[in-house]
Every structure is written in C-alpha cells, then in structure tokens.
Design a protein around this motif. Structure first.
Motif, PDB file in Angstrom:
ATOM      1  N   THR A 151       0.827  -1.232   0.081  1.00  0.00           N
ATOM      2  CA  THR A 151       0.062   0.022  -0.107  1.00  0.00           C
ATOM      3  C   THR A 151       0.977   1.119  -0.034  1.00  0.00           C
ATOM      4  N   ALA A 152       0.256   2.319  -0.111  1.00  0.00           N
ATOM      5  CA  ALA A 152       1.092   3.553  -0.121  1.00  0.00           C
ATOM      6  C   ALA A 152       1.874   3.818   1.228  1.00  0.00           C
ATOM      7  N   GLU A 153       1.068   3.333   2.398  1.00  0.00           N
ATOM      8  CA  GLU A 153       1.718   3.524   3.812  1.00  0.00           C
ATOM      9  C   GLU A 153       2.844   2.239   3.935  1.00  0.00           C
ATOM     10  N   GLN A 154       2.700   1.360   3.211  1.00  0.00           N
ATOM     11  CA  GLN A 154       3.721   0.283   3.266  1.00  0.00           C
ATOM     12  C   GLN A 154       5.066   0.467   2.604  1.00  0.00           C
ATOM     13  N   VAL A 155       4.702   1.029   1.387  1.00  0.00           N
ATOM     14  CA  VAL A 155       5.872   1.024   0.249  1.00  0.00           C
ATOM     15  C   VAL A 155       7.314   1.827   0.559  1.00  0.00           C
ATOM     16  N   ARG A 156       7.179   2.678   1.244  1.00  0.00           N
ATOM     17  CA  ARG A 156       8.529   3.176   1.702  1.00  0.00           C
ATOM     18  C   ARG A 156       9.245   2.284   2.602  1.00  0.00           C
ATOM     19  N   GLU A 157       8.684   1.687   3.488  1.00  0.00           N
ATOM     20  CA  GLU A 157       9.458   0.906   4.362  1.00  0.00           C
ATOM     21  C   GLU A 157       9.916  -0.352   3.596  1.00  0.00           C
ATOM     22  N   SER A 158       8.953  -1.086   2.619  1.00  0.00           N
ATOM     23  CA  SER A 158       9.372  -2.033   1.630  1.00  0.00           C
ATOM     24  C   SER A 158      10.780  -1.743   0.788  1.00  0.00           C
ATOM     25  N   ALA A 159      10.743  -0.616   0.462  1.00  0.00           N
ATOM     26  CA  ALA A 159      12.054  -0.012  -0.274  1.00  0.00           C
ATOM     27  C   ALA A 159      13.301  -0.315   0.611  1.00  0.00           C
ATOM     28  N   ARG A 160      13.007   0.517   1.504  1.00  0.00           N
ATOM     29  CA  ARG A 160      14.092   0.514   2.671  1.00  0.00           C
ATOM     30  C   ARG A 160      14.686  -0.724   3.078  1.00  0.00           C
ATOM     31  N   ARG A 161      13.806  -1.713   3.199  1.00  0.00           N
ATOM     32  CA  ARG A 161      13.896  -3.141   3.660  1.00  0.00           C
ATOM     33  C   ARG A 161      14.545  -3.968   2.551  1.00  0.00           C
ATOM     34  N   HIS A 162      14.075  -3.880   1.440  1.00  0.00           N
ATOM     35  CA  HIS A 162      14.225  -4.791   0.343  1.00  0.00           C
ATOM     36  C   HIS A 162      15.080  -4.196  -0.779  1.00  0.00           C
ATOM     37  N   ARG A 163      15.041  -3.138  -1.128  1.00  0.00           N
ATOM     38  CA  ARG A 163      15.608  -2.566  -2.267  1.00  0.00           C
ATOM     39  C   ARG A 163      16.657  -1.191  -1.918  1.00  0.00           C
ATOM     40  N   SER A 164      17.197  -1.022  -0.666  1.00  0.00           N
ATOM     41  CA  SER A 164      17.976  -0.347  -0.143  1.00  0.00           C
ATOM     42  C   SER A 164      19.036   0.038  -1.145  1.00  0.00           C
ATOM     43  N   GLY A 165      19.366   1.599  -1.651  1.00  0.00           N
ATOM     44  CA  GLY A 165      20.355   1.605  -2.299  1.00  0.00           C
ATOM     45  C   GLY A 165      20.488   1.325  -3.656  1.00  0.00           C
ATOM     46  N   GLU A 166      19.619   0.565  -4.213  1.00  0.00           N
ATOM     47  CA  GLU A 166      19.257   0.258  -5.599  1.00  0.00           C
ATOM     48  C   GLU A 166      19.213   1.503  -6.455  1.00  0.00           C
ATOM     49  N   ARG A 167      19.928   1.585  -7.665  1.00  0.00           N
ATOM     50  CA  ARG A 167      19.459   2.456  -8.484  1.00  0.00           C
ATOM     51  C   ARG A 167      18.815   1.863  -9.548  1.00  0.00           C
ATOM     52  N   ASP A 168      18.276   2.789 -10.321  1.00  0.00           N
ATOM     53  CA  ASP A 168      17.181   2.024 -11.592  1.00  0.00           C
ATOM     54  C   ASP A 168      16.140   1.247 -11.219  1.00  0.00           C
ATOM     55  N   LEU A 169      15.517   1.952  -9.967  1.00  0.00           N
ATOM     56  CA  LEU A 169      14.213   1.310  -9.397  1.00  0.00           C
ATOM     57  C   LEU A 169      13.054   2.056  -9.786  1.00  0.00           C
ATOM     58  N   TRP A 170      11.953   1.321 -10.215  1.00  0.00           N
ATOM     59  CA  TRP A 170      10.730   2.006 -10.852  1.00  0.00           C
ATOM     60  C   TRP A 170       9.824   1.818  -9.587  1.00  0.00           C
ATOM     61  N   LEU A 171       8.818   2.723  -9.297  1.00  0.00           N
ATOM     62  CA  LEU A 171       7.741   2.711  -8.375  1.00  0.00           C
ATOM     63  C   LEU A 171       6.575   2.370  -9.373  1.00  0.00           C
ATOM     64  N   VAL A 172       5.682   1.442  -9.478  1.00  0.00           N
ATOM     65  CA  VAL A 172       4.799   1.187 -10.291  1.00  0.00           C
ATOM     66  C   VAL A 172       3.462   0.992  -9.613  1.00  0.00           C
ATOM     67  N   ALA A 173       2.642   1.976  -9.986  1.00  0.00           N
ATOM     68  CA  ALA A 173       1.211   2.064  -9.222  1.00  0.00           C
ATOM     69  C   ALA A 173       0.387   1.086 -10.016  1.00  0.00           C
ATOM     70  N   VAL A 174      -0.761   0.576  -9.237  1.00  0.00           N
ATOM     71  CA  VAL A 174      -1.494  -0.462  -9.755  1.00  0.00           C
ATOM     72  C   VAL A 174      -2.846  -0.409  -9.329  1.00  0.00           C
ATOM     73  N   ASP A 175      -3.898  -0.428 -10.164  1.00  0.00           N
ATOM     74  CA  ASP A 175      -5.027  -0.526  -9.707  1.00  0.00           C
ATOM     75  C   ASP A 175      -5.528  -1.846  -9.253  1.00  0.00           C
ATOM     76  N   PRO A 176      -6.009  -2.162  -7.889  1.00  0.00           N
ATOM     77  CA  PRO A 176      -6.097  -3.161  -7.341  1.00  0.00           C
ATOM     78  C   PRO A 176      -7.513  -4.008  -7.949  1.00  0.00           C
ATOM     79  N   ALA A 177      -8.357  -3.007  -8.291  1.00  0.00           N
ATOM     80  CA  ALA A 177      -9.616  -3.696  -8.887  1.00  0.00           C
ATOM     81  C   ALA A 177      -9.445  -4.495 -10.352  1.00  0.00           C
ATOM     82  N   ALA A 178      -8.341  -3.920 -10.907  1.00  0.00           N
ATOM     83  CA  ALA A 178      -8.130  -4.649 -12.238  1.00  0.00           C
ATOM     84  C   ALA A 178      -7.578  -6.124 -12.099  1.00  0.00           C
ATOM     85  N   LEU A 179      -7.113  -6.453 -10.865  1.00  0.00           N
ATOM     86  CA  LEU A 179      -6.523  -7.643 -10.679  1.00  0.00           C
ATOM     87  C   LEU A 179      -7.246  -8.695 -10.334  1.00  0.00           C
TER      88      LEU A 179
END
Length: 118
Positions: free
Chosen positions: A39-67
């Motif tokens: 979620t929007a509230e979770q994504v910053r912590e996810s980036a810090r924990r799992h993608r820390s320091g990574e360059r060339d990273l993309w934030l992709v927003a998804v419509d959950p209703a479309a899934l």
C-alpha cells in the motif's frame, strides 16, 4: 477505483515487462510464488528493507480492482511486519498499471518518492 497499490521493480525487469506486456516478478517473487506489492503506507518501508541503495528502481502504481481474484491480502511472510500486504498470484498485466515513475536515490541514499506517496 480503490486506492492504488505499488510494486518496486528493477529497471531491467520493468523494461522487459513493458516489451512483453506483463511483469512476472523478481527472483524473490518467483521464489515466494507471488508478486509482492504494498500500500502507499507500506511501500517506503518495503523499499528501505528490500531495495535499499538500488539504482534504476521503478515505482509502479497498480489498480487493485483490475487484478481480480489473483490479488490476495495476506500477512507478511513469517509475520515479521504488522498488517496485511497485497500479493498477486500471477503476472501483473500492463492494463492494471496506473503509473510508473523512477525512484532516484537521494543524497542520504534513500529513494526519493513522489509527493503523493505518504
């Protein structure tokens, strides 16, 4: 439409996904059997924990209703983080993508998020 959910995608993986029309996930996603989203509230912590320091990273927003039913809300593996996380059991179709923005690294080494992500 519900509030967007997000996934963090490495640049090479995202460029390949755009070419084939779907994102099939990272090596971590493939190991776990689903795409990790936040979620929007979770994504910053996810980036810090799992993608820390990574360059060339993309934030992709998804419509959950479309899934549809492939999207499930579940605890983090091992219950290490509170709350439920969106997990996608199948590829992410480009038709469900609302936006995609690069996440540059700031001078502090943390990813710089767009202002709409709290």
């Amino acid at each position: 439409m519900n509030a967007p959910i997000y996934t963090l995608v490495r640049g090479d993986d995202w460029r390949a996904a755009r070419t084939i029309g779907a994102y099939h996930g990272s090596a971590d996603d493939m190991r776990d059997g689903f795409l990790h989203l936040s979620t929007a509230e979770q994504v910053r912590e996810s980036a810090r924990r799992h993608r820390s320091g990574e360059r060339d990273l993309w934030l992709v927003a998804v419509d959950p209703a479309a899934l549809g039913p492939a999207l499930r809300w579940e605890p983090a593996s091992g219950g290490r983080r509170p709350g439920l996380f969106p997990h996608l059991y199948g590829p992410l179709p480009m038709s469900a993508v609302l936006s995609e923005v690069p996440l540059p690294l700031g001078e502090d080494g943390l990813h710089v998020f767009p202002p709409e992500v709290p």
